[in-house]
Motif scaffolding. Structure first.
Motif, mmCIF file in Angstrom:
data_model
loop_
_atom_site.group_PDB
_atom_site.id
_atom_site.type_symbol
_atom_site.label_atom_id
_atom_site.label_comp_id
_atom_site.label_asym_id
_atom_site.label_seq_id
_atom_site.Cartn_x
_atom_site.Cartn_y
_atom_site.Cartn_z
ATOM 1 N N ALA A 14 0.385 -1.002 -0.104
ATOM 2 C CA ALA A 14 -0.077 0.281 0.277
ATOM 3 C C ALA A 14 1.220 1.307 -0.486
ATOM 4 N N ARG A 15 2.059 1.507 0.805
ATOM 5 C CA ARG A 15 2.768 3.003 0.606
ATOM 6 C C ARG A 15 3.508 3.514 -0.275
ATOM 7 N N ARG A 16 4.117 1.741 -0.959
ATOM 8 C CA ARG A 16 4.102 1.869 -2.441
ATOM 9 C C ARG A 16 3.675 2.278 -3.265
ATOM 10 N N CYS A 17 2.079 2.160 -3.581
ATOM 11 C CA CYS A 17 1.253 2.559 -4.880
ATOM 12 C C CYS A 17 1.169 4.285 -4.044
ATOM 13 N N LEU A 18 1.003 4.036 -2.833
ATOM 14 C CA LEU A 18 0.862 5.401 -1.886
ATOM 15 C C LEU A 18 1.727 6.275 -2.919
ATOM 16 N N ASP A 19 3.085 5.784 -2.495
ATOM 17 C CA ASP A 19 3.813 6.804 -2.880
ATOM 18 C C ASP A 19 3.940 7.011 -4.770
ATOM 19 N N LEU A 20 3.583 6.685 -5.336
ATOM 20 C CA LEU A 20 3.726 6.447 -6.892
ATOM 21 C C LEU A 20 2.150 7.374 -6.945
ATOM 22 N N GLY A 21 1.778 7.625 -6.095
ATOM 23 C CA GLY A 21 0.987 8.570 -5.844
ATOM 24 C C GLY A 21 -1.320 7.921 -5.705
ATOM 25 N N PHE A 22 -0.989 6.704 -6.134
ATOM 26 C CA PHE A 22 -2.596 6.524 -6.283
ATOM 27 C C PHE A 22 -3.099 6.348 -4.707
ATOM 28 N N HIS A 23 -4.536 5.946 -4.456
ATOM 29 C CA HIS A 23 -5.360 6.411 -3.776
ATOM 30 C C HIS A 23 -5.090 4.611 -4.283
ATOM 31 N N ILE A 24 -6.381 4.347 -2.708
ATOM 32 C CA ILE A 24 -6.338 3.258 -2.043
ATOM 33 C C ILE A 24 -7.792 3.303 -2.172
#
Ligand code: NI
Length: 261
Positions: free
Chosen positions: A165-175
Motif C-alpha cells: 500500500a505504501r508503495r502505491c501511495l508513493d506512486l500517487g495512487f489512491h487505495i
C-alpha cells in the motif's frame, strides 16, 4: 447521516441487475449513497456503463479493457475506447491492469493492453482504475514506466499488505477498499484500512462481487458500501459521518464528480 457516500466501484450495468436495477439504486439512495462510479471491463460492459450513466443521474462511468480480455483487444478497440472517453459522464479508464491469478489472457497481451490504456489515460488526462491480481511487482513497474502517477487513480479492491500500500501511495495512487475489510479473515485489508492517509482512501463495493458481512456470498449492491464505510470508520476510530465526508471528497476530487452539498 450528514454527508453522503460514494460507491467508487460497481458493475451494476451488468445483467445481474436487469430485473431490479431501479430498486437497487433506490436502496443505495436510502442508505445514503448519492453517486456510483460504474466500471466497464470489456466492450459490452463499457457500452452498458455509458448507457446507464446516460439514464441515471447518480451514475458516472469508467470504460476500459480488463486483462482477462486483453487477447481480444484490437486497434479498433482502442479507437472505440478513445471515443467513449469523450462522453461527458466518463470519469476514468478502467478497470485495467494485470491478472496473473486466472491468467485468462497471455501475459504479454495483458502487458501490451495495459500500457496502451495507461498511455491513453495520460494523453486524455483521465485517472485509471487498476485491477491487480497476484501481479504486484510487474504492475507497479508498468505504472512507473508508463508515468501513471501523472494522472493517478485507484488500486481497486486493494488486496496487498501495508508495505505494498505504501508503495502505491508513493506512486500517487489512491487505495480502494471494499467488502474484505468486514471479513473475519480480512486482517490484511483491515491493517491497510488503518494506515491509508485520509486523502487517499476510497470505498467501494465491486458489486456484484465481494458483498460485505452479513451478506457475504450473496449478490452485492451499492447500498452495502455503507457497511464497508462503517467497518473502516470503526477501524480508524472515526464517526461514520467523518469517514463518509473524507472518502466522498477523495472520490469527487479524483473522478471530478459533482459536489452535491
Ligand atoms: Ni470490478
Amino acid at each position: 447521516m450528514d454527508g453522503y457516500l460514494i460507491d467508487s466501484h460497481a458493475h451494476i450495468a451488468d445483467d445481474d441487475y436487469d430485473q431490479d436495477r431501479e430498486a437497487v439504486l433506490e436502496r443505495a439512495r436510502a442508505a445514503g449513497v448519492r453517486l456510483v462510479l460504474n466500471i466497464g471491463y470489456d466492450r459490452d460492459s463499457s457500452l452498458r456503463s455509458l448507457d446507464l450513466a446516460e439514464r441515471e443521474n447518480m451514475v458516472y462511468a469508467a470504460v476500459g479493457y480488463h486483462p482477462h480480455d486483453a487477447e481480444a483487444v484490437t486497434e479498433a478497440s482502442y479507437e472505440e475506447l478513445r471515443r467513449w472517453c469523450q462522453h461527458p459522464k466518463v470519469r476514468a479508464i478502467g478497470e485495467i491492469g494485470l491478472d496473473y491469478y486466472r491468467d485468462l489472457s497471455p501475459r504479454d497481451a495483458q502487458d501490451r493492453v495495459f500500457r496502451r490504456q495507461l498511455a491513453l489515460a495520460r494523453e486524455l488526462g483521465l485517472p485509471v482504475v487498476i485491477h491487480d491480481r497476484d501481479a504486484h511487482e510487474d504492475l507497479l513497474r508498468v505504472l512507473r514506466e508508463e508515468g501513471a502517477g501523472q494522472v493517478g487513480g485507484v488500486m481497486h479492491c486493494f488486496s496487498g499488505d501495508e508495505e505494498l500500500a505504501r508503495r502505491c501511495l508513493d506512486l500517487g495512487f489512491h487505495i480502494g477498499l471494499g467488502g474484505p475489510v468486514t471479513f473475519k479473515n480480512g486482517q490484511t485489508a483491515q491493517a491497510v484500512a488503518r494506515m491509508v492517509p485520509d486523502d487517499r482512501l476510497l470505498i467501494e463495493t465491486d458489486s456484484p462481487y465481494l458483498a460485505p458481512v452479513p451478506y457475504r456470498g450473496r449478490r452485492n449492491e451499492p447500498a452495502h458500501v455503507r457497511l464497508v464505510a462503517e467497518a473502516i470508520a470503526a477501524l480508524r476510530g472515526l464517526p461514520l459521518e467523518s469517514l463518509a465526508e473524507v472518502t466522498s471528497a477523495n472520490a469527487r476530487r479524483l473522478f471530478r464528480l459533482p459536489d452535491l452539498d
